[in-house]
Write a protein that holds these residues in place. Structure first.
Motif, PDB file in Angstrom:
ATOM      1  N   LYS A   1     -10.731  15.065  -3.792  1.00 35.93           N
ATOM      2  CA  LYS A   1      -9.620  14.995  -4.339  1.00 35.93           C
ATOM      3  C   LYS A   1      -8.348  14.591  -4.002  1.00 35.93           C
ATOM      4  O   LYS A   1      -7.423  13.870  -4.604  1.00 35.93           O
ATOM      5  N   VAL A   2      -8.267  14.368  -2.993  1.00 39.34           N
ATOM      6  CA  VAL A   2      -6.844  13.600  -2.075  1.00 39.34           C
ATOM      7  C   VAL A   2      -7.330  11.920  -2.549  1.00 39.34           C
ATOM      8  O   VAL A   2      -6.244  11.692  -2.786  1.00 39.34           O
ATOM      9  N   THR A   3      -8.430  11.569  -2.389  1.00 39.20           N
ATOM     10  CA  THR A   3      -8.595  10.040  -3.065  1.00 39.20           C
ATOM     11  C   THR A   3      -8.152  10.008  -4.488  1.00 39.20           C
ATOM     12  O   THR A   3      -7.399   9.128  -4.756  1.00 39.20           O
TER      13      THR A   3
ATOM     14  N   VAL B   1      -7.929   9.758   8.390  1.00 37.80           N
ATOM     15  CA  VAL B   1      -8.554  11.089   9.220  1.00 37.80           C
ATOM     16  C   VAL B   1      -9.621  11.813   8.785  1.00 37.80           C
ATOM     17  O   VAL B   1     -10.691  11.779   9.489  1.00 37.80           O
ATOM     18  N   MET B   2      -9.657  11.760   7.420  1.00 36.45           N
ATOM     19  CA  MET B   2     -10.695  12.453   6.881  1.00 36.45           C
ATOM     20  C   MET B   2     -12.129  11.579   6.985  1.00 36.45           C
ATOM     21  O   MET B   2     -13.137  11.808   6.815  1.00 36.45           O
ATOM     22  N   GLU B   3     -11.836  10.286   6.860  1.00 32.17           N
ATOM     23  CA  GLU B   3     -12.947   9.110   6.712  1.00 32.17           C
ATOM     24  C   GLU B   3     -13.451   9.220   8.249  1.00 32.17           C
ATOM     25  O   GLU B   3     -14.844   8.850   8.314  1.00 32.17           O
ATOM     26  N   ASN B   4     -12.637   9.514   8.968  1.00 30.19           N
ATOM     27  CA  ASN B   4     -13.186   9.302  10.571  1.00 30.19           C
ATOM     28  C   ASN B   4     -13.195  10.611  11.061  1.00 30.19           C
ATOM     29  O   ASN B   4     -12.742  10.752  12.481  1.00 30.19           O
ATOM     30  N   LEU B   5     -13.727  11.629  10.599  1.00 28.84           N
ATOM     31  CA  LEU B   5     -14.017  13.061  11.206  1.00 28.84           C
ATOM     32  C   LEU B   5     -14.978  12.823  12.320  1.00 28.84           C
ATOM     33  O   LEU B   5     -15.839  12.171  12.244  1.00 28.84           O
ATOM     34  N   PRO B   6     -14.845  13.467  13.355  1.00 30.93           N
ATOM     35  CA  PRO B   6     -15.558  13.335  14.718  1.00 30.93           C
ATOM     36  C   PRO B   6     -17.210  13.472  14.615  1.00 30.93           C
ATOM     37  O   PRO B   6     -17.915  12.997  15.084  1.00 30.93           O
TER      38      PRO B   6
ATOM     39  N   LYS C   1       1.385   9.375   3.646  1.00 30.46           N
ATOM     40  CA  LYS C   1       1.065  10.825   4.207  1.00 30.46           C
ATOM     41  C   LYS C   1      -0.595  11.063   3.535  1.00 30.46           C
ATOM     42  O   LYS C   1      -1.475  11.360   4.640  1.00 30.46           O
ATOM     43  N   LEU C   2      -0.631  10.649   2.552  1.00 31.72           N
ATOM     44  CA  LEU C   2      -2.090  10.672   1.869  1.00 31.72           C
ATOM     45  C   LEU C   2      -2.866   9.695   2.328  1.00 31.72           C
ATOM     46  O   LEU C   2      -4.088   9.876   2.862  1.00 31.72           O
ATOM     47  N   SER C   3      -2.115   8.548   2.615  1.00 32.99           N
ATOM     48  CA  SER C   3      -3.016   7.517   3.120  1.00 32.99           C
ATOM     49  C   SER C   3      -3.627   7.651   4.620  1.00 32.99           C
ATOM     50  O   SER C   3      -4.725   7.451   5.082  1.00 32.99           O
TER      51      SER C   3
END
Length: 145
Positions: free
Chosen positions: A97-99, A76-81, A69-71
């Motif tokens: 923080k998630v990283t 998704v966070m790295e590929n925000l539109p 789930k974290l991965s």
């Protein structure tokens, strides 16, 4: 005399609070920070549109599905539109923080954490469904008769 006792008491409390965090306590604290930050982002008018595409996540550090789930969440966070969403300070903080949580779980605390469930749906919905072992399930069936 009372002042000395009072100083000794407070210095003891201060020293007792200086214990280093364990892997579990660090992961638990960081997951609570992430959940609090996510809630703020969902409610804040400037970031509400940016976080709508993020998958829902309810962190449970004792669920073995947390790694995947974290991965997925980081992907998704790295590929925000939009660039606007990627540069928002609170979103950058959330990503950091998630990283950190992902790295701590997979590198630092590897094999130190104990997973009690593997209910991947619980991480997405926040509600865990009980899984019974066969002997417990047999007892439940017999009780209903």
């Amino acid at each position: 005399m009372r002042l000395t006792l009072l100083l000794c008491f407070f210095s003891f409390i201060w020293l007792a609070d200086c214990a280093p965090p364990t892997c579990y306590s660090r992961v638990l604290g960081l997951s609570k920070e992430i959940m609090g930050l996510l809630e703020k982002l969902y409610n804040y008018h400037r970031t509400k549109t940016c976080v709508e595409i993020l998958p829902k996540m309810f962190l449970d550090v004792q669920n073995s599905c947390i790694n995947t789930k974290l991965s997925d969440f980081l992907y998704v966070m790295e590929n925000l539109p939009t660039q606007y969403c990627r540069e928002r300070p609170r979103i950058v903080l959330l990503k950091r923080k998630v990283t950190n949580l992902y790295r701590i779980i997979n590198r630092i605390c590897y094999r130190d954490l104990v997973y009690f469930t593997d209910d991947c749906e619980a991480i997405e919905t926040g509600q865990s469904t009980p899984h019974y072992r066969e002997d417990r399930l047999q007892l439940l069936v017999e009780e209903k008769r």
